[in-house]
Design a protein around this motif. Structure first.
Motif, short mmCIF file in Angstrom:
data_model
loop_
_atom_site.label_atom_id
_atom_site.label_comp_id
_atom_site.label_asym_id
_atom_site.label_seq_id
_atom_site.Cartn_x
_atom_site.Cartn_y
_atom_site.Cartn_z
N GLY A 38 0.81 -1.21 0.00
CA GLY A 38 0.00 0.00 0.00
C GLY A 38 0.84 1.25 0.00
O GLY A 38 1.75 1.42 -0.81
N ARG A 39 0.57 2.15 0.94
CA ARG A 39 1.29 3.42 1.02
C ARG A 39 2.58 3.30 1.82
O ARG A 39 3.36 4.24 1.89
CB ARG A 39 0.39 4.49 1.64
N ARG A 40 2.81 2.13 2.44
CA ARG A 40 4.04 1.92 3.22
C ARG A 40 5.01 1.10 2.36
O ARG A 40 4.86 -0.11 2.22
CB ARG A 40 3.71 1.18 4.52
N LYS A 41 5.98 1.76 1.78
CA LYS A 41 6.91 1.10 0.87
C LYS A 41 8.23 1.86 0.84
O LYS A 41 8.35 2.94 1.44
CB LYS A 41 6.31 1.01 -0.52
N SER A 42 9.21 1.32 0.13
CA SER A 42 10.53 1.94 0.11
C SER A 42 10.65 3.01 -0.97
O SER A 42 11.58 3.80 -0.94
CB SER A 42 11.61 0.88 -0.09
N ARG A 43 9.71 3.03 -1.92
CA ARG A 43 9.76 4.05 -2.97
C ARG A 43 8.34 4.41 -3.37
O ARG A 43 7.43 3.59 -3.31
CB ARG A 43 10.56 3.56 -4.17
N PHE A 44 8.16 5.67 -3.76
CA PHE A 44 6.83 6.17 -4.07
C PHE A 44 6.90 6.94 -5.39
O PHE A 44 7.64 7.91 -5.53
CB PHE A 44 6.34 7.09 -2.95
N ALA A 45 6.14 6.47 -6.37
CA ALA A 45 6.09 7.12 -7.68
C ALA A 45 5.00 8.19 -7.67
O ALA A 45 3.88 7.93 -7.24
CB ALA A 45 5.84 6.10 -8.77
N LEU A 46 5.33 9.37 -8.17
CA LEU A 46 4.38 10.48 -8.23
C LEU A 46 3.92 10.64 -9.68
O LEU A 46 4.71 10.97 -10.56
CB LEU A 46 5.03 11.78 -7.75
N TYR A 47 2.63 10.36 -9.91
CA TYR A 47 2.03 10.49 -11.23
C TYR A 47 1.06 11.68 -11.24
O TYR A 47 0.50 12.05 -10.21
CB TYR A 47 1.26 9.23 -11.61
N ARG A 48 0.86 12.23 -12.44
CA ARG A 48 -0.15 13.28 -12.56
C ARG A 48 -1.52 12.71 -12.25
O ARG A 48 -1.91 11.66 -12.77
CB ARG A 48 -0.15 13.87 -13.98
N ARG A 49 -2.23 13.37 -11.36
CA ARG A 49 -3.53 12.89 -10.92
C ARG A 49 -4.59 13.10 -11.99
O ARG A 49 -4.47 13.98 -12.86
CB ARG A 49 -3.95 13.59 -9.62
N ALA A 50 -5.64 12.30 -11.92
CA ALA A 50 -6.75 12.46 -12.85
C ALA A 50 -7.40 13.82 -12.67
O ALA A 50 -7.88 14.43 -13.63
CB ALA A 50 -7.77 11.34 -12.64
N LYS A 51 -7.38 14.33 -11.44
CA LYS A 51 -7.95 15.64 -11.15
C LYS A 51 -7.00 16.37 -10.21
O LYS A 51 -6.56 15.81 -9.20
CB LYS A 51 -9.33 15.51 -10.50
#
Length: 454
Positions: A38-51
């Protein structure tokens, strides 16, 4: 992409995603000890949101009574409250911004947090429970605001909005009014940022700075949580660059831009380097056995806690794990850190004395005498670095960090050994980016293999 609601949500757009970049926590070598969930991980990808969900400052209110404050907060808008005294609070309201996306990072598991970050244990102690010691990472530590249009600039701000869409800076918090009249402040332990120049081709370390709640850049305080802010760093920006480091006082994050990740080595490339290294059949000079690095997904240290968890998973994983675990001792490469000579595991050349080494779990490590050159020093197993984002090039794995034994390219080893990260209240030290072990000086050793590879 919508804001996360549950830990299991896959918060990635389905069609034509624009990737702003990734935040990678240093010290986990590719994944959390218990796995990324889920949201607890070693890396987080930031994508453009739908809104778009970004916000920007709008109205400013000076409140003199609790009733006034309650009336403002009840509007349901994002706001930052600066408490000047019992009788006076400045509230800055934020309105919707169609041109930006906001991502929040912190220790809290509440829904406003996109990326849950907990304290990183130094020295690769992956089996330790981080909840034993009190965390120094804020529940709502910081926020990253990305422009939805090219060049997709990402800017970092201290503090994040809580579940009631508010940021509160109390009476004791460090805060001030700028010459232009707007309020600003710092969080308790601060959000520190270092922007390197020329990363990754010819990286040069920059100065560590502190980021304010409104995104201004300041010199560091005398101590991490000191009451007085540093001097304004005029001309400097909170915009993240490829290779920027963000320290949250308990964990350090590496920012890689979408463009930078396209040029970085991939796991497939690292796996090809591993296979090429093993194909050269390096030999142990003492036992004359063939050495081999384990496959990348299993290059982490196995500790009793993680092993017990694996044994409780699916039955089909047990046998491969046992085969791997018991074959490690026979083929695992080991190195004498003083000279760099690589061997298999053996008991030759043991010394009775023990010395303290940074990063060791018990505070000390046995000294061994290398049978090839007679140099005396620590003797540790070698582990391939599995996190591609920390590599500055795609070179061969020829160097190992001291004292942990994680292996990477020469340029990568030199860069991280020369990059001091915040430690404690006012100290800095270089660490291994794969396990967070504090590095010795010079922090790396050139590996010398017996056989055609050298």
């Amino acid at each position: 992409m919508n804001s996360p609601k549950k830990d299991g949500d896959d918060d990635v757009p389905v069609k034509d995603p624009v990737k702003y970049g990734e935040l990678v926590i240093l010290g986990y070598n590719g994944s959390l000890p218990s796995g990324d969930r889920g949201r607890r991980k070693s890396r987080f990808a930031l994508y453009r949101r739908a809104k778009a969900n970004g916000v920007k400052p709008s109205a400013v209110h000076i409140l003199n009574t609790p009733q006034d404050s309650k009336a403002v907060h009840s509007r349901g808008q994002h706001s930052i409250s600066f408490t000047l005294s019992r009788n006076q609070t400045v509230v800055v309201e934020y309105c919707h911004d169609n041109n930006t996306d906001m991502f929040q990072i912190g220790r809290s598991t509440e829904s406003p947090i996109d990326f849950v970050v907990t304290d990183t244990s130094g020295g690769g102690k992956e089996g330790e429970d981080p909840s034993i010691a009190p965390s120094t990472i804020s529940r709502f530590a910081c926020r990253v605001v990305c422009e939805r249009n090219p060049p997709y600039t990402a800017r970092i701000y201290a503090a994040g909005f809580d579940s009631s869409k508010n940021i509160f800076l109390g009476e004791k918090a460090t805060k001030w009014k700028n010459p232009d009249g707007h309020m600003d402040g710092l969080t308790t332990n601060g959000v520190l940022v270092m922007h390197p120049e020329g990363f990754p081709e010819d990286p040069k370390q920059g100065l560590w700075r502190e980021i304010s709640v409104c995104g201004d850049v300041y010199a560091l305080r005398e101590t991490r949580s000191g009451p007085s802010r540093g001097k304004l760093a005029e001309g400097e920006s909170s915009a993240l660059r490829d290779g920027s480091l963000v320290d949250l006082c308990g964990a350090t994050l590496l920012w890689r831009t979408g463009e930078g990740l396209m040029r970085a080595p991939t796991l497939r490339h690292l796996e090809a380097l591993r296979q090429e290294l093993n194909a050269s059949r390096p030999q142990c000079p003492v036992g004359l056995s063939t050495l081999a690095f384990p496959s990348l997904p299993r290059s982490h240290r196995l500790v009793p806690q993680s092993v017990s968890k694996i044994f409780m998973t699916f039955c089909q994983e047990i046998l491969p794990l046992l085969i791997y675990y018991f074959s490690l001792e026979e083929r695992q490469p080991w190195v004498y850190l003083t000279c760099g000579h690589v061997h298999g595991r053996h008991d030759w050349g043991q010394r009775s004395e023990r010395v303290e080494e940074p990063g060791e779990a018990d505070g000390s490590t046995a000294r061994r005498e290398c049978p090839l050159c007679r140099s005396v020093g620590p003797y540790v197993p070698l582990w391939l670095g599995c996190e591609p984002a920390v590599y500055v090039d795609a070179g061969a794995p020829t160097h190992g960090f001291v004292p942990c034994g994680h292996v990477c390219s020469e340029r990568t080893a030199r860069y991280w050994a020369e990059t001091p990260l915040p430690h404690g209240t006012h100290a800095f030290r270089p660490i291994c980016p794969f396990c967070s072990a504090a590095l010795s000086s010079p922090g790396w050793t050139r590996l010398i293999f017996q056989g055609p590879i050298d």
